[in-house]
Design a protein around this motif. Structure first.
Motif, PDB file in Angstrom:
ATOM      1  N   GLN A 144       0.854  -1.182   0.000  1.00 19.86           N
ATOM      2  CA  GLN A 144       0.000   0.000   0.000  1.00 19.86           C
ATOM      3  C   GLN A 144       0.895   1.238   0.000  1.00 19.86           C
ATOM      4  O   GLN A 144       2.023   1.206   0.488  1.00 19.86           O
ATOM      5  N   PRO A 145       0.337   2.318  -0.586  1.00 25.60           N
ATOM      6  CA  PRO A 145       1.171   3.506  -0.692  1.00 25.60           C
ATOM      7  C   PRO A 145       1.644   4.006   0.669  1.00 25.60           C
ATOM      8  O   PRO A 145       2.777   4.524   0.785  1.00 25.60           O
ATOM      9  N   LEU A 146       0.852   3.822   1.673  1.00 27.06           N
ATOM     10  CA  LEU A 146       1.297   4.271   3.008  1.00 27.06           C
ATOM     11  C   LEU A 146       2.497   3.437   3.470  1.00 27.06           C
ATOM     12  O   LEU A 146       3.477   3.980   4.016  1.00 27.06           O
ATOM     13  N   GLN A 147       2.431   2.185   3.268  1.00 24.68           N
ATOM     14  CA  GLN A 147       3.537   1.313   3.662  1.00 24.68           C
ATOM     15  C   GLN A 147       4.777   1.655   2.851  1.00 24.68           C
ATOM     16  O   GLN A 147       5.902   1.619   3.376  1.00 24.68           O
ATOM     17  N   ILE A 148       4.553   1.976   1.554  1.00 24.48           N
ATOM     18  CA  ILE A 148       5.706   2.315   0.707  1.00 24.48           C
ATOM     19  C   ILE A 148       6.332   3.606   1.207  1.00 24.48           C
ATOM     20  O   ILE A 148       7.560   3.731   1.312  1.00 24.48           O
ATOM     21  N   ARG A 149       5.501   4.584   1.540  1.00 21.83           N
ATOM     22  CA  ARG A 149       6.029   5.851   2.049  1.00 21.83           C
ATOM     23  C   ARG A 149       6.742   5.646   3.368  1.00 21.83           C
ATOM     24  O   ARG A 149       7.813   6.207   3.609  1.00 21.83           O
ATOM     25  N   GLU A 150       6.157   4.821   4.220  1.00 18.42           N
ATOM     26  CA  GLU A 150       6.782   4.564   5.514  1.00 18.42           C
ATOM     27  C   GLU A 150       8.103   3.813   5.313  1.00 18.42           C
ATOM     28  O   GLU A 150       9.114   4.117   5.944  1.00 18.42           O
ATOM     29  N   ALA A 151       8.071   2.875   4.387  1.00 18.16           N
ATOM     30  CA  ALA A 151       9.302   2.122   4.105  1.00 18.16           C
ATOM     31  C   ALA A 151      10.335   3.050   3.491  1.00 18.16           C
ATOM     32  O   ALA A 151      11.528   3.001   3.842  1.00 18.16           O
ATOM     33  N   ASN A 152       9.894   3.922   2.568  1.00 14.66           N
ATOM     34  CA  ASN A 152      10.829   4.883   1.964  1.00 14.66           C
ATOM     35  C   ASN A 152      11.358   5.849   3.025  1.00 14.66           C
ATOM     36  O   ASN A 152      12.551   6.194   3.031  1.00 14.66           O
ATOM     37  N   ALA A 153      10.489   6.297   3.877  1.00 15.95           N
ATOM     38  CA  ALA A 153      10.910   7.210   4.945  1.00 15.95           C
ATOM     39  C   ALA A 153      11.884   6.496   5.871  1.00 15.95           C
ATOM     40  O   ALA A 153      12.915   7.062   6.300  1.00 15.95           O
ATOM     41  N   HIS A 154      11.605   5.230   6.182  1.00 18.51           N
ATOM     42  CA  HIS A 154      12.496   4.469   7.047  1.00 18.51           C
ATOM     43  C   HIS A 154      13.853   4.273   6.355  1.00 18.51           C
ATOM     44  O   HIS A 154      14.904   4.425   6.983  1.00 18.51           O
ATOM     45  N   LEU A 155      13.797   3.940   5.046  1.00 20.39           N
ATOM     46  CA  LEU A 155      15.055   3.748   4.303  1.00 20.39           C
ATOM     47  C   LEU A 155      15.824   5.064   4.244  1.00 20.39           C
ATOM     48  O   LEU A 155      17.065   5.080   4.369  1.00 20.39           O
ATOM     49  N   ALA A 156      15.117   6.151   4.036  1.00 21.26           N
ATOM     50  CA  ALA A 156      15.779   7.460   3.987  1.00 21.26           C
ATOM     51  C   ALA A 156      16.385   7.780   5.353  1.00 21.26           C
ATOM     52  O   ALA A 156      17.532   8.292   5.447  1.00 21.26           O
ATOM     53  N   ALA A 157      15.691   7.459   6.419  1.00 21.01           N
ATOM     54  CA  ALA A 157      16.218   7.717   7.773  1.00 21.01           C
ATOM     55  C   ALA A 157      17.438   6.842   8.030  1.00 21.01           C
ATOM     56  O   ALA A 157      18.462   7.289   8.593  1.00 21.01           O
ATOM     57  N   VAL A 158      17.344   5.582   7.613  1.00 19.80           N
ATOM     58  CA  VAL A 158      18.490   4.681   7.784  1.00 19.80           C
ATOM     59  C   VAL A 158      19.656   5.193   6.939  1.00 19.80           C
ATOM     60  O   VAL A 158      20.819   5.198   7.387  1.00 19.80           O
ATOM     61  N   HIS A 159      19.358   5.612   5.707  1.00 23.27           N
ATOM     62  CA  HIS A 159      20.405   6.125   4.827  1.00 23.27           C
ATOM     63  C   HIS A 159      21.031   7.382   5.441  1.00 23.27           C
ATOM     64  O   HIS A 159      22.253   7.545   5.447  1.00 23.27           O
TER      65      HIS A 159
END
Length: 169
Positions: A5-20
């Motif tokens: 779901q787009p929310l999960q994708i955004r959260e995953a992207n946000a998490h990946l960006a935070a990890v990055h």
């Protein structure tokens, strides 16, 4: 499988960006820490070199000072030996001069009586010899005529010359 779901994708992207971002931040901190450690290591190496150079210089200065002090000690010991020899020579000279000094002191102590004796001799010389006298007319206070019981020793004195006082001064 179903599409996220787009929310999960955004959260995953946000998490990946935070990890990055966190990884980039940690890498930057690691680079900074490595630079700090390298700079400190270089400073410590330079400081160590400076301390070694200073220690080497102190060692050379110590060696030079020790050599100078050793030379000064040798010179001082030679001076002491020379002075001791001079003292021994002077002591020997004092030993040789001591009897002469005592003799001079004795002469100085005897000078006043000798001066009186010389003055008396000079006075006797000034008075001159006694006038020749006639044996039949003795001088008052002079020797009396020979006695009959004379031993003859007095006759031996007649052939002596009359005493004349004189000085060598």
């Amino acid at each position: 499988m179903s599409a996220p779901q787009p929310l999960q994708i955004r959260e995953a992207n946000a998490h990946l960006a935070a990890v990055h971002r966190r990884a980039a931040e940690l890498e930057a901190r690691l680079d900074a820490a490595e630079r700090t450690v390298r700079a400190q290591a270089e400073r410590l190496a330079r400081h160590d070199q400076q301390l070694r150079a200073a220690l080497d210089e102190l060692g050379r200065a110590k060696d030079c000072e020790l050599a100078a002090l050793q030379e000064q000690l040798l010179t001082s010991e030679a001076t002491v030996r020379s002075l001791q020899a001079a003292v021994r020579q002077r002591d020997e000279l004092i030993g040789q001069l001591q009897p002469r000094a005592e003799l001079l002191q004795d002469i100085c102590r005897r000078r006043p009586p000798l001066a009186g004796l010389l003055a008396a001799l000079a006075e006797a010389e000034r008075l001159g010899p006694l006038p020749t006298r006639d044996p039949s007319h003795p001088l008052p206070g002079g020797p009396s005529p020979r006695l009959a019981n004379s031993t003859g020793a007095e006759e031996d004195r007649d052939h002596l010359q009359p005493a004349v006082f004189g000085t060598t001064v």
